[in-house]
Design a protein around this motif. Sequence first.
Motif, PDB file in Angstrom:
ATOM      1  N   GLN A 131       0.825  -1.206   0.000  1.00 54.81           N
ATOM      2  CA  GLN A 131       0.000   0.000   0.000  1.00 54.81           C
ATOM      3  C   GLN A 131       0.857   1.253   0.000  1.00 54.81           C
ATOM      4  O   GLN A 131       0.556   2.212  -0.706  1.00 54.81           O
ATOM      5  N   TYR A 132       1.939   1.252   0.767  1.00 54.05           N
ATOM      6  CA  TYR A 132       2.813   2.422   0.851  1.00 54.05           C
ATOM      7  C   TYR A 132       3.360   2.809  -0.525  1.00 54.05           C
ATOM      8  O   TYR A 132       3.454   3.980  -0.865  1.00 54.05           O
ATOM      9  N   TYR A 133       3.698   1.817  -1.320  1.00 57.44           N
ATOM     10  CA  TYR A 133       4.258   2.081  -2.644  1.00 57.44           C
ATOM     11  C   TYR A 133       3.204   2.062  -3.750  1.00 57.44           C
ATOM     12  O   TYR A 133       3.545   2.152  -4.930  1.00 57.44           O
ATOM     13  N   GLY A 134       1.924   1.940  -3.396  1.00 59.36           N
ATOM     14  CA  GLY A 134       0.859   1.973  -4.396  1.00 59.36           C
ATOM     15  C   GLY A 134       0.830   0.756  -5.304  1.00 59.36           C
ATOM     16  O   GLY A 134       0.453   0.851  -6.470  1.00 59.36           O
ATOM     17  N   MET A 135       1.228  -0.380  -4.760  1.00 57.16           N
ATOM     18  CA  MET A 135       1.260  -1.623  -5.542  1.00 57.16           C
ATOM     19  C   MET A 135       0.112  -2.531  -5.110  1.00 57.16           C
ATOM     20  O   MET A 135      -0.356  -2.460  -3.978  1.00 57.16           O
ATOM     21  N   ALA A 136      -0.332  -3.390  -6.013  1.00 58.32           N
ATOM     22  CA  ALA A 136      -1.402  -4.339  -5.710  1.00 58.32           C
ATOM     23  C   ALA A 136      -0.864  -5.450  -4.802  1.00 58.32           C
ATOM     24  O   ALA A 136       0.203  -5.999  -5.055  1.00 58.32           O
ATOM     25  N   TYR A 137      -1.614  -5.765  -3.762  1.00 56.33           N
ATOM     26  CA  TYR A 137      -1.243  -6.854  -2.853  1.00 56.33           C
ATOM     27  C   TYR A 137      -2.088  -8.074  -3.207  1.00 56.33           C
ATOM     28  O   TYR A 137      -3.308  -8.005  -3.225  1.00 56.33           O
ATOM     29  N   ARG A 138      -1.421  -9.196  -3.515  1.00 50.98           N
ATOM     30  CA  ARG A 138      -2.122 -10.403  -3.940  1.00 50.98           C
ATOM     31  C   ARG A 138      -1.662 -11.619  -3.123  1.00 50.98           C
ATOM     32  O   ARG A 138      -0.769 -12.346  -3.560  1.00 50.98           O
ATOM     33  N   PRO A 139      -2.258 -11.818  -1.939  1.00 56.23           N
ATOM     34  CA  PRO A 139      -1.881 -13.015  -1.187  1.00 56.23           C
ATOM     35  C   PRO A 139      -2.413 -14.258  -1.903  1.00 56.23           C
ATOM     36  O   PRO A 139      -3.225 -14.155  -2.824  1.00 56.23           O
ATOM     37  N   GLY A 140      -1.949 -15.416  -1.485  1.00 56.93           N
ATOM     38  CA  GLY A 140      -2.391 -16.667  -2.105  1.00 56.93           C
ATOM     39  C   GLY A 140      -3.876 -16.915  -1.921  1.00 56.93           C
ATOM     40  O   GLY A 140      -4.544 -16.260  -1.116  1.00 56.93           O
ATOM     41  N   VAL A 141      -4.408 -17.859  -2.659  1.00 60.18           N
ATOM     42  CA  VAL A 141      -5.835 -18.174  -2.636  1.00 60.18           C
ATOM     43  C   VAL A 141      -6.316 -18.517  -1.227  1.00 60.18           C
ATOM     44  O   VAL A 141      -7.431 -18.185  -0.839  1.00 60.18           O
ATOM     45  N   HIS A 142      -5.477 -19.154  -0.464  1.00 62.86           N
ATOM     46  CA  HIS A 142      -5.839 -19.560   0.895  1.00 62.86           C
ATOM     47  C   HIS A 142      -5.197 -18.647   1.932  1.00 62.86           C
ATOM     48  O   HIS A 142      -4.983 -19.052   3.077  1.00 62.86           O
ATOM     49  N   GLY A 143      -4.856 -17.425   1.536  1.00 63.47           N
ATOM     50  CA  GLY A 143      -4.277 -16.454   2.443  1.00 63.47           C
ATOM     51  C   GLY A 143      -2.780 -16.566   2.638  1.00 63.47           C
ATOM     52  O   GLY A 143      -2.216 -15.957   3.535  1.00 63.47           O
ATOM     53  N   GLU A 144      -2.108 -17.349   1.771  1.00 64.41           N
ATOM     54  CA  GLU A 144      -0.661 -17.495   1.891  1.00 64.41           C
ATOM     55  C   GLU A 144       0.016 -16.148   1.674  1.00 64.41           C
ATOM     56  O   GLU A 144      -0.479 -15.298   0.958  1.00 64.41           O
ATOM     57  N   ARG A 145       1.178 -16.016   2.237  1.00 60.97           N
ATOM     58  CA  ARG A 145       1.957 -14.785   2.107  1.00 60.97           C
ATOM     59  C   ARG A 145       2.363 -14.556   0.654  1.00 60.97           C
ATOM     60  O   ARG A 145       2.576 -15.496  -0.094  1.00 60.97           O
ATOM     61  N   GLN A 146       2.496 -13.295   0.290  1.00 61.75           N
ATOM     62  CA  GLN A 146       2.940 -12.955  -1.065  1.00 61.75           C
ATOM     63  C   GLN A 146       4.468 -12.884  -1.135  1.00 61.75           C
ATOM     64  O   GLN A 146       5.052 -13.064  -2.194  1.00 61.75           O
ATOM     65  N   LEU A 147       5.118 -12.638   0.002  1.00 61.33           N
ATOM     66  CA  LEU A 147       6.571 -12.477   0.007  1.00 61.33           C
ATOM     67  C   LEU A 147       7.268 -13.553   0.815  1.00 61.33           C
ATOM     68  O   LEU A 147       6.765 -13.974   1.855  1.00 61.33           O
ATOM     69  N   ALA A 148       8.430 -13.984   0.325  1.00 58.24           N
ATOM     70  CA  ALA A 148       9.267 -14.941   1.040  1.00 58.24           C
ATOM     71  C   ALA A 148      10.717 -14.461   0.961  1.00 58.24           C
ATOM     72  O   ALA A 148      11.178 -14.071  -0.114  1.00 58.24           O
ATOM     73  N   ARG A 149      11.404 -14.473   2.086  1.00 61.52           N
ATOM     74  CA  ARG A 149      12.797 -14.007   2.111  1.00 61.52           C
ATOM     75  C   ARG A 149      13.723 -15.038   1.489  1.00 61.52           C
ATOM     76  O   ARG A 149      13.596 -16.231   1.724  1.00 61.52           O
ATOM     77  N   ARG A 150      14.686 -14.562   0.706  1.00 57.51           N
ATOM     78  CA  ARG A 150      15.703 -15.449   0.103  1.00 57.51           C
ATOM     79  C   ARG A 150      17.063 -15.048   0.596  1.00 57.51           C
ATOM     80  O   ARG A 150      17.413 -13.982   0.781  1.00 57.51           O
TER      81      ARG A 150
END
Length: 118
Positions: free
Chosen positions: A99-118
């Motif tokens: 939201q801060y950067y004005g980007m669309a947030y799309r979590p997984g179908v079952h509410g999974e996180r959109q981001l994962a650290r590598r």
Amino acid sequence: MIQAADIREWRDQDVVDPKGHKIGVLEAVYVDTATDEPAVATVRAGLPTRHRLVFVPLDETVLGPGYLKVAYARSRVKKAPSIGTDDVLPAEQEKEIFQYYGMAYRPGVHGERQLARR
């Protein structure tokens, strides 16, 4: 855009804004869990005794010799959502970054996180 294979190479490199002003040092990269492509980075910023990790999107990132140039001004990145240097990104804070950067947030179908650290 940073390629997934290059992520580890760029850790600890300077992160600069479009005008070349140093924001901080690349700490970690978070990939989009749907595509496994780099999406957001944490940048170690702040005073030497009070570092924090601020989030910045990696869209339109340009790689240079010893630096990554992001598409956002230093002043904007420094005000972005952040975590402590020893903290992990809480699931409920992901949406705030997008939201801060004005980007669309799309979590997984079952509410999974959109981001994962590598």
